[in-house]
Motif scaffolding. Structure first.
Motif, PDB file in Angstrom:
ATOM      1  N   UNK A  69      41.095  -2.788 -25.217  1.00 23.00           N
ATOM      2  CA  UNK A  69      39.835  -3.644 -24.915  1.00 23.00           C
ATOM      3  C   UNK A  69      39.983  -5.059 -24.763  1.00 23.00           C
ATOM      4  N   UNK A  70      41.063  -5.556 -25.322  1.00 29.21           N
ATOM      5  CA  UNK A  70      41.492  -6.942 -24.837  1.00 29.21           C
ATOM      6  C   UNK A  70      41.684  -6.976 -23.315  1.00 29.21           C
ATOM      7  N   UNK A  71      42.569  -5.926 -22.891  1.00 28.44           N
ATOM      8  CA  UNK A  71      43.103  -5.910 -21.490  1.00 28.44           C
ATOM      9  C   UNK A  71      41.713  -5.880 -20.633  1.00 28.44           C
ATOM     10  N   UNK A  72      40.632  -5.264 -21.090  1.00 30.11           N
ATOM     11  CA  UNK A  72      39.335  -4.856 -20.256  1.00 30.11           C
ATOM     12  C   UNK A  72      38.441  -6.110 -20.383  1.00 30.11           C
ATOM     13  N   UNK A  73      38.312  -6.553 -21.467  1.00 27.35           N
ATOM     14  CA  UNK A  73      37.292  -7.464 -21.730  1.00 27.35           C
ATOM     15  C   UNK A  73      37.800  -8.952 -22.171  1.00 27.35           C
ATOM     16  N   UNK A  74      39.025  -9.191 -22.625  1.00 23.50           N
ATOM     17  CA  UNK A  74      39.515 -10.458 -23.031  1.00 23.50           C
ATOM     18  C   UNK A  74      39.637 -11.317 -22.032  1.00 23.50           C
ATOM     19  N   UNK A  75      39.594 -12.610 -22.395  1.00 17.75           N
ATOM     20  CA  UNK A  75      39.892 -13.830 -21.653  1.00 17.75           C
ATOM     21  C   UNK A  75      39.812 -15.220 -22.549  1.00 17.75           C
ATOM     22  N   UNK A  76      40.284 -16.169 -21.989  1.00 17.95           N
ATOM     23  CA  UNK A  76      40.547 -17.460 -22.790  1.00 17.95           C
ATOM     24  C   UNK A  76      39.320 -18.002 -22.958  1.00 17.95           C
ATOM     25  N   UNK A  77      38.416 -18.026 -22.111  1.00 19.85           N
ATOM     26  CA  UNK A  77      37.300 -18.798 -22.389  1.00 19.85           C
ATOM     27  C   UNK A  77      36.078 -17.884 -22.483  1.00 19.85           C
ATOM     28  N   UNK A  78      34.785 -18.301 -22.833  1.00 21.67           N
ATOM     29  CA  UNK A  78      33.729 -17.543 -23.145  1.00 21.67           C
ATOM     30  C   UNK A  78      33.065 -17.135 -21.838  1.00 21.67           C
ATOM     31  N   UNK A  79      33.099 -18.033 -20.900  1.00 23.53           N
ATOM     32  CA  UNK A  79      32.657 -17.870 -19.475  1.00 23.53           C
ATOM     33  C   UNK A  79      33.016 -16.537 -18.893  1.00 23.53           C
ATOM     34  N   UNK A  80      34.510 -16.765 -19.169  1.00 20.50           N
ATOM     35  CA  UNK A  80      35.373 -15.546 -18.363  1.00 20.50           C
ATOM     36  C   UNK A  80      35.123 -14.411 -19.041  1.00 20.50           C
ATOM     37  N   UNK A  81      35.039 -14.486 -20.532  1.00 21.86           N
ATOM     38  CA  UNK A  81      34.848 -13.084 -21.016  1.00 21.86           C
ATOM     39  C   UNK A  81      33.513 -12.490 -20.949  1.00 21.86           C
ATOM     40  N   UNK A  82      32.378 -13.482 -20.854  1.00 26.83           N
ATOM     41  CA  UNK A  82      30.955 -12.856 -20.360  1.00 26.83           C
ATOM     42  C   UNK A  82      30.649 -12.322 -19.125  1.00 26.83           C
ATOM     43  N   UNK A  83      31.621 -12.766 -18.276  1.00 26.58           N
ATOM     44  CA  UNK A  83      31.685 -12.359 -16.873  1.00 26.58           C
ATOM     45  C   UNK A  83      32.366 -10.918 -16.587  1.00 26.58           C
ATOM     46  N   UNK A  84      33.459 -11.019 -17.550  1.00 28.00           N
ATOM     47  CA  UNK A  84      33.945  -9.671 -17.668  1.00 28.00           C
ATOM     48  C   UNK A  84      33.101  -8.443 -18.173  1.00 28.00           C
ATOM     49  N   UNK A  85      32.173  -8.726 -19.149  1.00 27.90           N
ATOM     50  CA  UNK A  85      31.615  -7.737 -19.799  1.00 27.90           C
ATOM     51  C   UNK A  85      30.272  -7.667 -19.042  1.00 27.90           C
ATOM     52  N   UNK A  86      29.702  -8.657 -18.413  1.00 30.57           N
ATOM     53  CA  UNK A  86      28.262  -8.619 -17.900  1.00 30.57           C
ATOM     54  C   UNK A  86      28.289  -9.130 -16.283  1.00 30.57           C
ATOM     55  N   UNK A  87      29.133  -8.711 -15.464  1.00 25.50           N
ATOM     56  CA  UNK A  87      29.275  -9.260 -14.008  1.00 25.50           C
ATOM     57  C   UNK A  87      28.132  -9.629 -13.462  1.00 25.50           C
ATOM     58  N   UNK A  88      27.204  -8.704 -13.446  1.00 20.20           N
ATOM     59  CA  UNK A  88      25.859  -8.936 -12.545  1.00 20.20           C
ATOM     60  C   UNK A  88      25.123  -9.913 -13.205  1.00 20.20           C
ATOM     61  N   UNK A  89      24.799  -9.827 -14.593  1.00 21.87           N
ATOM     62  CA  UNK A  89      24.140 -10.924 -15.387  1.00 21.87           C
ATOM     63  C   UNK A  89      24.736 -12.439 -15.014  1.00 21.87           C
ATOM     64  N   UNK A  90      26.150 -12.295 -14.699  1.00 23.72           N
ATOM     65  CA  UNK A  90      26.500 -13.861 -14.862  1.00 23.72           C
ATOM     66  C   UNK A  90      26.834 -14.282 -13.507  1.00 23.72           C
ATOM     67  N   UNK A  91      27.375 -13.493 -12.571  1.00 20.93           N
ATOM     68  CA  UNK A  91      27.568 -13.789 -11.217  1.00 20.93           C
ATOM     69  C   UNK A  91      26.236 -13.919 -10.391  1.00 20.93           C
ATOM     70  N   UNK A  92      25.214 -12.985 -10.571  1.00 16.75           N
ATOM     71  CA  UNK A  92      24.125 -12.969  -9.652  1.00 16.75           C
ATOM     72  C   UNK A  92      22.881 -13.519 -10.465  1.00 16.75           C
ATOM     73  N   UNK A  93      22.445 -13.025 -11.565  1.00 13.59           N
ATOM     74  CA  UNK A  93      21.222 -13.531 -12.402  1.00 13.59           C
ATOM     75  C   UNK A  93      21.327 -14.808 -12.811  1.00 13.59           C
ATOM     76  N   UNK A  94      22.309 -15.514 -13.307  1.00 14.34           N
ATOM     77  CA  UNK A  94      22.481 -16.666 -13.895  1.00 14.34           C
ATOM     78  C   UNK A  94      22.832 -17.525 -12.806  1.00 14.34           C
ATOM     79  N   UNK A  95      23.205 -17.260 -11.612  1.00 15.09           N
ATOM     80  CA  UNK A  95      23.074 -18.171 -10.527  1.00 15.09           C
ATOM     81  C   UNK A  95      21.817 -18.115  -9.784  1.00 15.09           C
ATOM     82  N   UNK A  96      21.186 -17.217  -9.701  1.00 23.97           N
ATOM     83  CA  UNK A  96      19.837 -16.969  -8.870  1.00 23.97           C
ATOM     84  C   UNK A  96      18.779 -17.343  -9.560  1.00 23.97           C
ATOM     85  N   UNK A  97      18.978 -17.045 -10.947  1.00 23.21           N
ATOM     86  CA  UNK A  97      17.874 -17.178 -11.824  1.00 23.21           C
ATOM     87  C   UNK A  97      17.869 -17.812 -13.234  1.00 23.21           C
TER      88      UNK A  97
END
Ligand SMILES: [Zn+2]
Length: 381
Positions: A69-97
């Protein structure tokens, strides 16, 4: 000619000098269609902070082996972790909306019904106000007219409003009997299969285990909604996903995260499918939300309800025509009850005027200054 050009330039300068806040809201571009997706009981802690490492034990999260699970979703910062978990929310919705509900940015979204469980939450969200009569998850036809039903009666929306859910309570929540909305909450995801693809989807859905009884897996719900979008072209489509809540109640943090990741992929598919269709491209808004929060600790994160006050904290996100690209909204306090009028406002309809008890629509237009664009470390760590 020269003189005319001079006058035009002066006019343009004057227009440019006008403060953006003076632009009336109705001049903003409006969507013709709106897609609404809810992820049941998905916490703001994961939405803004991704994987919370304290959950990766047998006692806290039902997790035997943390490494995968750490391998899949872990990262040093909250921003990196949330982008691993919810990439569409964070790379598209949060940028365009816009995204609401990150407490570290003084951004608060609250449930106001005081009960903090599903039917009261879906009622508050879809009706625009909390109703003390909705005090159980029982199969009671909603006495209130939801914004979906209200839109369904508006010119241009008749037969163009549909809802799909993983929870079999959906037809009661939207009062399908009275509203006439196409509401699919269990059984075959394609009501009138017309193609081999439809029949395969229904057969596949019927072969999945009835693991929770009242809630089916999100896959048939999502694919049913996608097929409906392709074949029926609804102007308002609501998809109520359910696995995040079920895995959380079962204290399976690994599967809760996996469900959130698959939900994000579904939202991307829904958005991409819509954008590929001329009737939806550039004229469709997307709203993503949840019905309630959950506990804040490694013990009570599985739970929510009257005895879990932390569960009144939720989040919401939106993008599309009429929604400014402001990213994580800071210094703002909104409520779940504002979603109903917001859904209507996105397609140019004034629900709050028709239903005086309903909370006002969120102001998502460009009139708000973009001071909070981008970042926002929401995590507790
Ligand atoms: Zn729940």
């Amino acid at each position: 000619m020269k003189r005319y050009a001079f006058v035009a330039i002066v006019g343009a300068l004057a227009a440019a000098a006008a403060p953006p806040a003076s632009a009336p809201a109705q001049e903003q571009p409006r969507a013709r269609n709106v897609l609404v997706v809810t992820m049941d009981g998905l916490r703001w802690q994961e939405l803004f902070g991704g994987l919370q490492a304290e959950m990766l034990t047998k006692a806290a999260g039902g997790v035997g082996e943390a490494a995968p699970i750490t391998q899949r979703f872990g990262a040093a910062t909250a921003e990196e972790r949330r982008e691993k978990l919810l990439p569409f929310v964070w790379t598209v919705i949060a940028k365009q909306g816009q995204v609401f509900g990150d407490p570290s940015r003084n951004s608060h979204v609250r449930v106001t019904n005081g009960l903090r469980f599903s039917y009261p939450g879906y009622n508050e969200m879809l009706v625009g106000f909390p109703d003390p009569r909705i005090n159980s998850n029982d199969k009671v036809l909603n006495p209130n007219v939801t914004v979906l039903e209200w839109l369904h009666r508006r010119p241009g929306f008749g037969g163009r409003v549909a809802a799909f859910a993983s929870w079999d309570l959906l037809p009661w929540i939207v009062n399908a009997e009275r509203s006439g909305i196409h509401a699919n909450g269990d059984g075959a995801p394609v009501a009138r299969p017309a193609t081999d693809r439809d029949r395969l989807l229904n057969d596949f859905a019927a072969d999945l285990p009835p693991y929770w009884g009242a809630t089916r897996f999100d896959a048939p719900t999502g694919f049913g909604a996608l097929e409906y979008l392709r074949t029926h072209r609804p102007r308002v489509l609501y998809v109520m996903l359910g696995e995040t809540d079920e895995w959380a109640h079962g204290r399976r943090y690994d599967l809760y995260l996996d469900a959130a990741r698959r939900n994000d992929r579904f939202i991307q598919r829904l958005w991409d499918t819509a954008q590929a269709v001329p009737a939806y491209a550039n004229t469709t808004a997307l709203l993503v939300a949840t019905d309630h929060g959950r506990g804040d600790t490694a013990t009570d994160w599985t739970s929510h309800g009257e005895k879990v006050p932390a569960a009144d904290r939720i989040w919401m996100a939106a993008m599309g025509p009429g929604i400014a690209p402001l990213g994580v909204r800071a210094d703002v306090s909104v409520t779940q009850s504002q979603l109903a009028a917001t859904i209507a406002a996105l397609v140019g309809e004034d629900y709050a005027a028709a239903q005086p008890k309903a909370a006002a629509a969120l102001d998502l237009s460009v009139a708000i200054r973009a001071r909070s664009r981008g970042g926002g470390a929401g995590a507790r760590r």
